[in-house]
Enzyme design. Structure first.
Site, PDB file in Angstrom:
ATOM      1  N   SER A 143       0.830  -1.197   0.000  1.00 33.58           N
ATOM      2  CA  SER A 143       0.000   0.000   0.000  1.00 33.58           C
ATOM      3  C   SER A 143       0.870   1.253   0.000  1.00 33.58           C
ATOM      4  O   SER A 143       1.651   1.465  -0.898  1.00 33.58           O
ATOM      5  CB  SER A 143      -0.970  -0.038   1.193  1.00 33.58           C
ATOM      6  OG  SER A 143      -1.909   0.998   1.114  1.00 33.58           O
ATOM      7  N   ASP A 298      -2.791   6.257  -3.783  1.00 33.72           N
ATOM      8  CA  ASP A 298      -1.617   5.568  -3.244  1.00 33.72           C
ATOM      9  C   ASP A 298      -1.161   4.497  -4.243  1.00 33.72           C
ATOM     10  O   ASP A 298      -1.823   4.260  -5.259  1.00 33.72           O
ATOM     11  CB  ASP A 298      -1.906   4.999  -1.861  1.00 33.72           C
ATOM     12  CG  ASP A 298      -2.927   3.887  -1.866  1.00 33.72           C
ATOM     13  OD1 ASP A 298      -3.659   3.727  -2.850  1.00 33.72           O
ATOM     14  OD2 ASP A 298      -3.004   3.152  -0.854  1.00 33.72           O
ATOM     15  N   ASP A 300      -1.163   1.253  -4.649  1.00 33.35           N
ATOM     16  CA  ASP A 300      -2.033   0.167  -5.119  1.00 33.35           C
ATOM     17  C   ASP A 300      -3.451   0.657  -5.417  1.00 33.35           C
ATOM     18  O   ASP A 300      -4.341  -0.151  -5.691  1.00 33.35           O
ATOM     19  CB  ASP A 300      -2.058  -1.000  -4.135  1.00 33.35           C
ATOM     20  CG  ASP A 300      -2.735  -0.676  -2.821  1.00 33.35           C
ATOM     21  OD1 ASP A 300      -2.584   0.461  -2.344  1.00 33.35           O
ATOM     22  OD2 ASP A 300      -3.423  -1.553  -2.266  1.00 33.35           O
ATOM     23  N   ASP A 302      -6.023   1.967  -3.798  1.00 31.42           N
ATOM     24  CA  ASP A 302      -7.251   1.763  -3.030  1.00 31.42           C
ATOM     25  C   ASP A 302      -7.588   2.983  -2.176  1.00 31.42           C
ATOM     26  O   ASP A 302      -8.666   3.055  -1.604  1.00 31.42           O
ATOM     27  CB  ASP A 302      -7.194   0.487  -2.179  1.00 31.42           C
ATOM     28  CG  ASP A 302      -6.077   0.475  -1.152  1.00 31.42           C
ATOM     29  OD1 ASP A 302      -5.277   1.429  -1.107  1.00 31.42           O
ATOM     30  OD2 ASP A 302      -5.995  -0.514  -0.396  1.00 31.42           O
TER      31      ASP A 302
END
Length: 568
Positions: A143, A298, A300, A302
């Site tokens: 993340s 961010d 990734d 999400d």
């Protein structure tokens, strides 16, 4: 004890050459060596996350294989091995390698893998599990953690992160792997030939983008909004850009310096849109072109952060609570008809602002523990029972879900929706800040804050536990001049009404979280992070005016910090 694990690695004849070299470099630093081996990298309810490097407490091909072995056993135990596992990965060091290692372990057990040919957002993996009718999913990502981290997140057949009951089963399977160095893997080329490693890409992208069309609430409103978007060196560029274009936006400006995947995240101190420094380049570009809205995701994809120009032309970064409130009010306010059983789902550390907004539209609110897996679990339950209709889900840490074709927080959906919200209010002669002020005027001035303490290693973990124990055992009766009305201990699942001295059971899974609810709609909460060596302190207050809320928030924080300073 840690030296036994270290010696096992040191004496392993087939140790990966790069890890062997790095292990040798650690021999002169016993403290670092101990930290790398003093425990096994924990596979928790959200998977695992840790620093890259050699050792049982690090992310490397062997600890990834151990996690994949547990996943393989879990899938076989569920009787779903023929459906395979979808695997995605982000831009971090070793992400693709770890994805392939996962597929090699699964393939050894005869379980097919659907691996993306290149990096993809986490929400697309959630969608892909459902689209491909897979038995499970994996995202290799850390993340928004620093560059030296990576992680392994597991998803169930519904496309959601494993909820507690399923997670406990898989955790048990992972922990039964006695020696991570001995996990067997299949040959990649042979798996490809046998159809057990299948590469996927544009077909899933196209299906996801088709589903994205349902995010748009008002297709026909003018989309005359100037946007600046940065993926912060991560996975979001393609899908966010395409999603905005198909929704009707034409003035989309990408921060090119941050558009290319970069495992070092070299232009930011942290690739986290929750931190204002991540917006520096977007703000510079926004000022140059007079952009109406800035967005950042961010690595990734999400989480989504948003910034809006104020009356002086300075960009103000909205909090996750504020962005969530704006999206929620727009969805409910622009719906042609609202279901009687509509439900907002938020977490226990998310602002009560959302509940008040939902109430004003006759929509009920459900609180879950922190973690989007709990929101995804409730969506699945509603599908099964028909008791409620999911309307929106969000958490304060910049995570939102608009439509349930994904079952994890989705920054791609969120980017398209918040752009539409901005266009809607621009057509009314207002900015998002104006719309937010209108909501405060109507519902009260809600103000929140988050403090984090980073405490690494074994000593850090001990300090975090000391803090939690102290706040649990202390008789705290007021904070910031406000009486404590209720103490909710989610570890014991007991809610204690302080003034009446009575207790009741909290109908949520056990979690190491402590929440103090004060009079006049104020509260604070302590929660050790499940993915980082941190303890987090959440605060929320409400009053009739901004200045009053600011003073109240400062007073509550001062009470908590005074106690912390006495402890540390």
């Amino acid at each position: 004890m840690w030296k036994n694990s270290y010696n096992r690695w040191k004496e392993f004849m087939d140790l990966d050459a790069d890890l062997s070299t790095k292990l040798e470099e650690l021999t002169s630093d016993e403290q670092s060596l101990e930290d790398a081996f003093y425990k096994n990298l924990e596979f928790g309810t959200g998977g695992m996350r840790g620093k890259l490097g050699p050792g049982t407490n690090r992310m490397n091909i062997y600890t990834v294989r151990k996690a994949a072995e547990g996943l393989a056993t879990y899938v076989n135990d569920q009787g779903l091995s023929n459906r395979g596992v979808a695997i995605a990965y982000d831009s971090r060091y070793m992400s693709k390698e770890f994805a392939v290692e996962t597929a090699r372990v699964l393939g050894h057990h005869g379980i097919p893998s659907y691996v993306f040919t290149s990096l993809r957002p986490t929400p697309e993996l959630s969608f892909a599990v459902r689209h491909l009718n897979a038995a499970a999913g994996v995202v290799v990502t850390a993340s928004h953690n620093p560059p030296e981290y990576n992680g392994f997140k597991a998803y169930n057949e519904d496309g959601g992160q494993l909820p507690p009951e399923q997670a406990e089963i898989m955790i048990d399977f992972v922990n039964k792997v006695e020696n991570e160095l001995n996990v067997e893997v299949a040959d990649q080329k042979q798996l490809e030939e046998d159809g057990l490693l299948r590469w996927v890409d544009e077909d899933v992208d196209a299906a996801y983008l088709e589903a994205m069309k349902t995010v748009t609430v008002q297709p026909d409103i003018p989309k005359d909004l100037s946007l600046v978007f940065t993926p912060l060196h991560g996975t979001a560029r393609h899908l966010v850009e395409k999603g905005l274009e198909q929704s009707g936006f034409t003035s989309i400006h990408i921060v090119e310096e941050q558009a290319q995947p970069d495992p070092e995240f070299s232009t930011v101190a942290s690739p986290n849109p929750e931190e204002h420094q991540a917006f520096e380049m977007a703000i510079e570009q926004g000022k140059a072109i007079g952009a109406d809205l800035l967005m950042a995701t961010d690595p990734d994809a999400d989480r989504l952060g948003v910034a809006v120009p104020d009356s002086n032309g300075e960009y103000k970064v909205l909090t996750g609570n504020q962005t969530g409130a704006l999206m929620l009010d727009y969805i409910l306010g622009q719906s042609k008809s609202l279901p009687k059983n509509g439900q907002l789902i938020k977490t226990i550390v998310t602002s009560e602002f959302g509940r008040v907004i939902a109430d004003s539209y006759g929509i009920s609110t459900l609180d879950t523990l922190t973690g989007f897996k709990f929101i995804g679990e409730k969506i699945r339950e509603y599908e099964r029972t028909g008791d409620h209709k999911f309307m929106f889900g969000y958490e304060e840490s910049y995570g939102y879900l608009v439509k349930d074709f994904a079952r994890d927080k989705d920054a791609v959906q969120s980017a398209v929706l918040i752009a539409e919200v901005g266009a809607h209010w621009k057509n009314q002669g207002k900015t998002l800040l104006d719309a937010l002020d209108d909501l405060y005027e109507k519902h009260g001035y809600f103000l929140e804050d988050l403090q984090s303490m980073k405490l690494e290693g074994k000593s850090g973990a001990d300090t975090i536990q000391t803090i939690m124990n102290d706040f649990r055992e202390a008789d705290i009766t007021e904070a910031g001049g406000k009486k404590v009305l209720t103490v909710e201990d989610y570890a014991t699942t007991v809610r204690h009404y302080v003034q009446e001295d009575k207790q009741e059971v909290i109908d949520l899974p056990s979690s190491n979280v402590l929440k103090f609810i004060l009079e006049d709609d104020c509260w604070f909460c302590l929660r050790p992070s499940g993915t980082e060596p941190k303890i987090k302190f959440y605060y929320g207050v409400k009053s009739g005016a901004k200045k009053e809320s600011e003073e109240l928030l400062a007073a509550v924080k001062a009470t908590v910090n005074e106690r912390l300073h006495a402890l540390i």
